[in-house]
Motif scaffolding. Structure first.
Motif, short mmCIF file in Angstrom:
data_model
loop_
_atom_site.label_atom_id
_atom_site.label_comp_id
_atom_site.label_asym_id
_atom_site.label_seq_id
_atom_site.Cartn_x
_atom_site.Cartn_y
_atom_site.Cartn_z
N VAL A 44 -18.22 1.98 -74.56
CA VAL A 44 -17.55 2.95 -73.70
C VAL A 44 -16.83 2.22 -72.58
O VAL A 44 -17.38 1.32 -71.94
N ALA A 45 -15.58 2.58 -72.35
CA ALA A 45 -14.80 1.95 -71.28
C ALA A 45 -15.44 2.28 -69.93
O ALA A 45 -15.73 3.43 -69.63
N GLN A 46 -15.69 1.24 -69.11
CA GLN A 46 -16.37 1.44 -67.84
C GLN A 46 -15.54 2.26 -66.85
O GLN A 46 -16.08 2.94 -66.00
N ASP A 47 -14.23 2.17 -66.95
CA ASP A 47 -13.38 2.90 -66.01
C ASP A 47 -12.88 4.23 -66.57
O ASP A 47 -12.17 4.97 -65.89
N ASN A 48 -13.27 4.55 -67.82
CA ASN A 48 -12.80 5.79 -68.43
C ASN A 48 -13.76 6.21 -69.53
O ASN A 48 -13.61 5.80 -70.68
N GLU A 51 -12.81 7.18 -73.17
CA GLU A 51 -12.39 6.18 -74.14
C GLU A 51 -13.62 5.52 -74.75
O GLU A 51 -14.35 4.79 -74.07
N ILE A 52 -13.87 5.77 -76.02
CA ILE A 52 -15.06 5.30 -76.70
C ILE A 52 -14.67 4.66 -78.02
O ILE A 52 -13.79 5.15 -78.73
N TYR A 53 -15.34 3.55 -78.34
CA TYR A 53 -15.17 2.88 -79.64
C TYR A 53 -16.49 2.98 -80.40
O TYR A 53 -17.57 2.82 -79.81
N ILE A 54 -16.42 3.21 -81.71
CA ILE A 54 -17.61 3.19 -82.54
C ILE A 54 -17.34 2.30 -83.75
O ILE A 54 -16.22 2.24 -84.26
N GLY A 55 -18.37 1.59 -84.19
CA GLY A 55 -18.26 0.70 -85.34
C GLY A 55 -19.16 1.14 -86.46
O GLY A 55 -20.30 1.56 -86.24
N GLY A 317 -26.09 2.46 -74.75
CA GLY A 317 -25.17 1.87 -73.79
C GLY A 317 -25.06 2.75 -72.56
O GLY A 317 -25.39 3.94 -72.60
N LEU A 318 -24.62 2.18 -71.45
CA LEU A 318 -24.44 2.92 -70.20
C LEU A 318 -23.04 2.68 -69.67
O LEU A 318 -22.51 1.58 -69.76
N ASP A 319 -22.43 3.73 -69.08
CA ASP A 319 -21.14 3.52 -68.43
C ASP A 319 -21.33 3.45 -66.92
O ASP A 319 -22.45 3.55 -66.41
#
Length: 326
Positions: A44-48, A51-55, A317-319
């Motif tokens: 997860v984008a720390q500033d947004n 916006e998330i990516y998954i694999g 994960g944590l943002d």
């Protein structure tokens, strides 16, 4: 009370829920995976946080609206196409690294273009399990050792000793103290205080060496976990001396860079085999077992996944806002 958004990536789908910050209150889950299955990694984008990516074994997918829509931004060819781990370069959400079953890949523009930066000399070396990107080095874990690059992936050297041949499970470091690096592998936990130039063992995979009696692993223990009690390691944000280690015998804590370890109480855990651990600010600590997700508070564990219909949870994960993703 404040609420946290949870994103769960499990063997089956991705889901989100809102929970109260205390143990009280019901937890509701809703599917945001949009049909993406068998997910292994989340970033997860720390500033947004939208916006998330998954694999997954089908590649990397990205959403820019918090899971409303997803698009495929990366796919692999060959027999091992699994995306095992995703990581940003420190302080740069444009630079994205993907540890896969067929090497390490890098994107400088948020996943629009990719290039291969590491290919192992054998199948186990090519199977990249984790990657940690510090200011001075990139640490790449594989099933056949730890590799280190100090020139952004142009050249690599293999760690010496056990770290150069063992199955690497996790690498942890602190943004504020990048010289300190910890590598969890099948043979134990190793620490470096000089950007990976030299390593010393600070936790053994053998329970007798750590002063504990062994615990037999059940028949349902997965293949990746059978050979070692070590599972995962993480650093508490802002304190490079404070770490948590997930093992088949519960969670251990050190507050002196691994010189001494204490096992946390396991009250509330349905299984001592903790497969993933994540620490956040404000003394937040979360663990994953085969049976679900747990939060540690006031010397006990509370399950947070009673109503979550998934067969397996793979990571957390944590943002920057304290929202938890898994």
């Amino acid at each position: 009370m404040g609420k946290h958004i949870w994103i769960l990536v499990g063997l089956g789908f991705a889901a989100a829920c809102f929970i109260n910050s205390s143990f009280a209150g019901e937890i509701g889950w809703s599917d945001i995976g949009r049909g993406n299955l068998n997910l292994k990694a989340v970033l997860v984008a720390q500033d947004n946080p939208q916006e998330i990516y998954i694999g997954s074994e089908s590649g990397i997918f990205k959403t820019e609206d918090g899971g409303g829509t997803w698009r495929n931004i990366f796919s692999l060819k060959g027999t091992n196409r699994q995306v095992n781990f995703l990581a940003y370069a420190p302080g740069n959400n444009n630079s994205l690294y993907a540890a896969t079953g067929s090497g390490l890949f890098y994107s400088a523009n948020q996943g629009r273009n990719w290039k291969s930066v590491f290919q192992g000399k054998s199948y186990p070396e090519s199977d990249c399990t984790t990657v940690a990107v510090a200011y001075a080095a990139v640490y790449l874990g594989t099933r056949a050792g730890l590799f280190i690059s100090k020139d952004d992936g142009r050249t690599w050297r293999k760690a010496e000793g056990k770290l150069g041949s063992s199955h690497i499970l996790a690498v942890a470091y602190g943004i504020d103290s990048p010289a300190y690096v910890y590598a969890a592998c099948a043979d134990g936990v190793f620490r470096s205080t000089n950007h990976g130039d030299a390593w010393e063992k600070v936790f053994s995979a053998s329970p007798t060496e750590n002063g504990d009696e062994g615990q037999e692993q059940g028949e349902d223990t997965d293949e990746a976990a059978r050979f070692s009690a070590i599972r995962y390691i993480c650093v508490v944000p802002g304190d490079i001396n404070h770490l948590y280690l997930a093992t088949a015998r519960g969670v251990y804590e050190t507050m002196d860079s691994g010189q001494s370890w204490e096992r946390l109480p396991d009250y509330g855990l349905l299984s001592q085999d903790v497969r993933f651990i994540k620490a956040g600010t404000g003394q937040r600590l979360y663990g994953v077992t085969r049976s679900g997700i747990f939060e540690y508070k006031n010397e006990r564990w509370k399950e947070l996944s009673f109503t979550l219909p998934v067969s397996e949870v793979n990571s957390l994960g944590l943002d920057a806002g304290g929202n938890l993703y898994a």
